[in-house]
Scaffold this motif. Sequence first.
Motif, mmCIF file in Angstrom:
data_model
loop_
_atom_site.group_PDB
_atom_site.id
_atom_site.type_symbol
_atom_site.label_atom_id
_atom_site.label_comp_id
_atom_site.label_asym_id
_atom_site.label_seq_id
_atom_site.Cartn_x
_atom_site.Cartn_y
_atom_site.Cartn_z
ATOM 1 N N ALA A 213 0.954 -1.371 0.065
ATOM 2 C CA ALA A 213 -0.189 -0.070 0.137
ATOM 3 C C ALA A 213 0.696 1.329 0.019
ATOM 4 O O ALA A 213 0.601 2.173 -0.655
ATOM 5 C CB ALA A 213 -0.838 0.045 1.191
ATOM 6 N N GLU A 214 2.060 1.238 0.626
ATOM 7 C CA GLU A 214 2.696 2.289 0.938
ATOM 8 C C GLU A 214 3.396 2.580 -0.635
ATOM 9 O O GLU A 214 3.885 3.906 -0.939
ATOM 10 C CB GLU A 214 4.004 2.000 1.762
ATOM 11 N N TYR A 215 3.664 1.693 -1.401
ATOM 12 C CA TYR A 215 4.067 1.713 -2.626
ATOM 13 C C TYR A 215 3.082 1.813 -3.831
ATOM 14 O O TYR A 215 3.143 1.859 -4.926
ATOM 15 C CB TYR A 215 5.006 0.509 -3.322
ATOM 16 N N GLY A 216 1.765 2.121 -3.417
ATOM 17 C CA GLY A 216 0.704 2.378 -4.134
ATOM 18 C C GLY A 216 0.038 1.075 -4.913
ATOM 19 O O GLY A 216 -0.597 1.310 -5.800
ATOM 20 N N GLY A 217 0.300 0.090 -4.384
ATOM 21 C CA GLY A 217 -0.393 -1.279 -4.885
ATOM 22 C C GLY A 217 -1.065 -2.034 -3.906
ATOM 23 O O GLY A 217 -1.121 -1.950 -2.865
ATOM 24 N N HIS B 161 8.179 -6.730 -5.196
ATOM 25 C CA HIS B 161 8.704 -5.721 -6.395
ATOM 26 C C HIS B 161 8.124 -6.141 -7.694
ATOM 27 O O HIS B 161 7.232 -5.488 -8.121
ATOM 28 C CB HIS B 161 9.805 -5.524 -6.392
ATOM 29 N N ASP B 162 8.189 -7.343 -7.939
ATOM 30 C CA ASP B 162 7.744 -7.853 -9.431
ATOM 31 C C ASP B 162 6.258 -7.953 -9.493
ATOM 32 O O ASP B 162 5.584 -7.550 -10.297
ATOM 33 C CB ASP B 162 8.378 -9.320 -9.518
ATOM 34 N N ASP B 163 5.580 -8.316 -8.058
ATOM 35 C CA ASP B 163 4.290 -8.333 -8.109
ATOM 36 C C ASP B 163 3.445 -7.273 -8.259
ATOM 37 O O ASP B 163 2.420 -6.953 -8.689
ATOM 38 C CB ASP B 163 3.703 -8.971 -6.885
ATOM 39 N N LEU B 164 4.013 -6.254 -7.655
ATOM 40 C CA LEU B 164 3.700 -4.759 -7.733
ATOM 41 C C LEU B 164 3.927 -4.083 -9.135
ATOM 42 O O LEU B 164 3.265 -3.145 -9.387
ATOM 43 C CB LEU B 164 4.181 -3.772 -6.761
ATOM 44 N N GLY B 165 4.627 -4.595 -10.181
ATOM 45 C CA GLY B 165 5.011 -3.977 -11.252
ATOM 46 C C GLY B 165 6.086 -3.127 -11.092
ATOM 47 O O GLY B 165 6.490 -1.958 -11.966
ATOM 48 N N GLN B 166 6.830 -3.210 -10.028
ATOM 49 C CA GLN B 166 8.053 -2.102 -9.644
ATOM 50 C C GLN B 166 9.390 -2.694 -9.350
ATOM 51 O O GLN B 166 9.941 -2.748 -8.420
ATOM 52 C CB GLN B 166 7.527 -1.403 -8.323
ATOM 53 N N PRO B 167 9.980 -3.570 -10.284
ATOM 54 C CA PRO B 167 10.994 -4.272 -10.137
ATOM 55 C C PRO B 167 12.531 -3.521 -9.898
ATOM 56 O O PRO B 167 13.388 -3.876 -9.167
ATOM 57 C CB PRO B 167 11.386 -5.066 -11.353
#
Length: 215
Positions: free
Chosen positions: A25-29, A52-58
């Motif tokens: 949530a902190e990363y917007g996902g 990170h990969d799951d959030l699309g933010q690798p």
Amino acid sequence: MLFDMDGTLVDSEKLWDVALRELAAEYGGTLSDFARRAVIGTSMAESMRIVHDDLGQPERDPQASIDWINARILELFRTGLRWRPGALTLLRAVRAAGIPTALVTSSGRPLVEVALDTLGRDSFDAVVCGDEVDLAKPHPEPYLTAARLLDVPIGRCVAIEDSPTGVASALAAGAAVLAVPAEVPIAPIDGVHQVESLTAADLELLAALLGEPPA
């Protein structure tokens, strides 16, 4: 005896769930259930890669996420750590029998120091933390290190684990394995005995896993 910590001795996976979902949530996902299951039993670095990969933010810095998670989980451990069913009774029985005992966990030393306030610092003859080995579970190094510290051949050790990753580590090391699934099912594996809860485990079962006659 070689005990895993999270999900095996203490019901901490629910606390990790809180921290990981708050990080997402902190990363917007939003962390997917698949990713949440995938991180169970893994090293912190691998867990953050999965998140990170799951959030699309690798591209995110794994260490920054590790630091965030560690700070949050420390708060949660101080107030919400609970024993898994049967774990305290079994640990006490093992210690009363004078069996050399180690804690073998993927969690880092700062977190383990907090957990030991609940687990008892005299409950273990050795403690192997995830940030104190070169290769984390599912590599056999954590369990081989624990057996060496106890000065007990790994083939004379029983490892108790709740995750497929931990079971793989203990098996690769050469320990007898008792699986007690918590958050993630463990597929049947030759040579791995499963129980629904540690309330079903006792010293006779542990001896049987090593091929020893009952006392």
